[in-house]
Design an enzyme around this catalytic site. Structure first.
Site, PDB file in Angstrom:
ATOM      1  CG  HIS A 122     -19.698  22.687 -51.432  1.00 29.13           C
ATOM      2  ND1 HIS A 122     -20.985  22.812 -50.982  1.00 29.13           N
ATOM      3  CD2 HIS A 122     -18.984  22.176 -50.404  1.00 29.13           C
ATOM      4  CE1 HIS A 122     -21.041  22.401 -49.716  1.00 29.13           C
ATOM      5  NE2 HIS A 122     -19.845  22.000 -49.354  1.00 29.13           N
ATOM      6  CB  CYS A 123     -20.229  18.103 -51.765  1.00 25.47           C
ATOM      7  SG  CYS A 123     -19.095  18.889 -50.603  1.00 25.47           S
ATOM      8  CB  ILE A 124     -24.111  16.118 -54.284  1.00 31.23           C
ATOM      9  CG1 ILE A 124     -24.302  16.084 -52.764  1.00 31.23           C
ATOM     10  CG2 ILE A 124     -24.810  14.915 -54.894  1.00 31.23           C
ATOM     11  CD1 ILE A 124     -25.741  16.220 -52.331  1.00 31.23           C
TER      12      ILE A 124
END
Length: 437
Positions: free
Chosen positions: A273-275
């Site tokens: 969900h981020c990188i």
């Protein structure tokens, strides 16, 4: 307001609200309730609300018994009715911040959450955005919405801040409870009070910065740092393959240096969900200032192209075994974006499957953590199990997630050929039918 809220924090009289009961929100709500604060979870998905109110857990980083006990004792409840915002003293916004079809930030969930909160916001309330976003979101987007919808003044009637979530699904050491927390407030009083609130709940260090924008940029830096370094390793991995050198052996040798080097590893792409997403938020915002983040954008191009590269490698492997990719039967092992979790958000393995389909391969997948996944409105079901007979029936086995509960020895003994993109077969003695990324 400052004295009132600090007194209520000390006496555990604060009522907490958490908007968004997903991978970030539910663990945070549980920790606040465990710390002695009555907590209300808000979500637009009725099914999640129902599960919480029944004490049924659906997030891996939450202990089932903890959730059930907190609900049973009345410390934690959930609702779809945002009018209950009027009853809380602290509210954290933990909603998704995905990319749209143009790979630009989709902050619609943050905007709609702020609008819903603003209609019922009371004086003497702390509002904190935890969703990862571009620098400036808290003050440029959330603050005006809250003030316009409530008629209240930020800094005088309510406090506002940003504190980036730091959730690493499956991490056995660092959870919401013990991970250091960064806090940036609109004004020194807001920063002090919001920091005190988190300090009353969490065990990790509370690190206060001068503004929400600094905290927002800090979160982007964390994940862009990883994106860039993984991009470097993926590019070097491609070069090492051309040169007949093992990138994995190179990394093992480099990490013997006790300073100045941190090991990153190649793979089929980036997931989670981020990188894979956060650098897009930064590059999008940078264009507002006429600034081009060239290094970051290049790493994104490399990482985004890794699934296609892996399929190209798979085609060459099959060619060497006198088999065309068109019509070949391929078994993909693992669709979760990292090992030993059931989270497949932005998983590169799903991209690999899509690319295999494009070149005509007949693809199945097996994942002991993910029985099925949804993509573009369709549900894709995996194999329920694998056996020597099942493995032997495929022309190629691609390992795309390094789950520890898969019998790779059995796979090696029965597969015609294996393409290992995660180096899980590193220590196997028999490698004649294995090619490593």
């Amino acid at each position: 307001m400052k004295k009132l809220l600090l007194d209520k924090i000390a006496k555990r009289e604060i009522v907490c609200g958490v908007v968004g009961l997903g991978y970030v929100g539910l663990p945070l709500a549980v920790e606040k309730a465990k710390a002695g604060f009555k907590t209300i979870g808000f979500d637009v998905q009725g099914e999640k609300v129902k599960l919480v109110n029944e004490g049924n857990n659906y997030i891996g980083d939450v202990v089932d018994d903890d959730l059930a006990e907190l609900v049973r004792n009345g410390k934690l409840s959930a609702t779809t009715d945002f009018s209950f915002i009027k009853d809380v003293d602290f509210v954290a916004i933990c909603v998704p911040t995905p990319l749209d079809i143009h790979q630009e930030p989709d902050i619609s969930y943050v905007k709609s959450s702020a609008e819903a909160i603003s209609k019922h916001l009371s004086k003497n309330t702390m509002v904190v955005l935890e969703s990862t976003t571009y620098p400036g979101t808290t003050e440029e987007l959330v603050k005006p919405i809250l003030e316009a919808g409530s008629g209240l003044k930020c800094g005088e009637d309510f406090y506002l801040g940003f504190s980036p979530e730091r959730v690493d699904p499956g991490n056995l050491i660092y959870k919401t409870k013990n991970t250091p927390k960064v806090v940036g407030g609109v004004g020194k009083d807001a920063a002090e009070v919001i920091s005190a609130m988190y300090a009353a709940v969490l065990e990790g260090e509370i690190y206060t910065v001068s503004s929400p924008a600094v905290a927002e940029m800090e979160k982007i830096l964390e994940n862009t740092y990883r994106n860039v370094n993984i991009g470097l390793i993926n590019e070097l991995g491609r070069l090492c393959h051309e040169m007949g050198i093992s990138i994995w052996e190179v990394i093992d040798a480099a990490k013997t240096k006790p300073y100045g080097f941190q090991a990153f590893y190649p793979g089929p792409g980036l997931g989670g969900h981020c990188i894979p997403l956060d650098p897009y938020y930064l590059t999008w915002k940078a264009r507002e200032y006429g600034f081009h983040t060239t290094l970051i954008e290049n790493s994104m191009v490399i990482n985004d192209g890794q699934p296609v590269y892996c399929v190209d490698r798979a085609m060459h492997i099959l060619n060497r075994h006198r088999k065309a990719i068109n019509g070949a039967r391929v078994l993909v092992l693992g669709v979760a974006y990292k090992q030993d979790i059931d989270d497949y958000r932005e998983s590169p393995a799903i991209r690999v499957i899509d690319e295999l389909h494009k070149v005509g391969a007949d693809v199945d997948f097996y994942d002991p953590w993910v029985a099925e996944y949804r993509e573009n409105g369709q549900t894709m079901k995996g194999l329920k199990e694998i056996s020597p007979e099942i493995v032997a029936d495929y022309d190629l086995v691609m390992i795309t997630t390094a789950h520890t509960n898969v019998d790779y020895e059995m796979v090696q003994k029965n597969a015609k050929v294996i393409f290992d993109t995660k180096n899980v077969t590193k220590n196997m003695k028999e490698k004649d039918n294995i090619e490593i990324l």
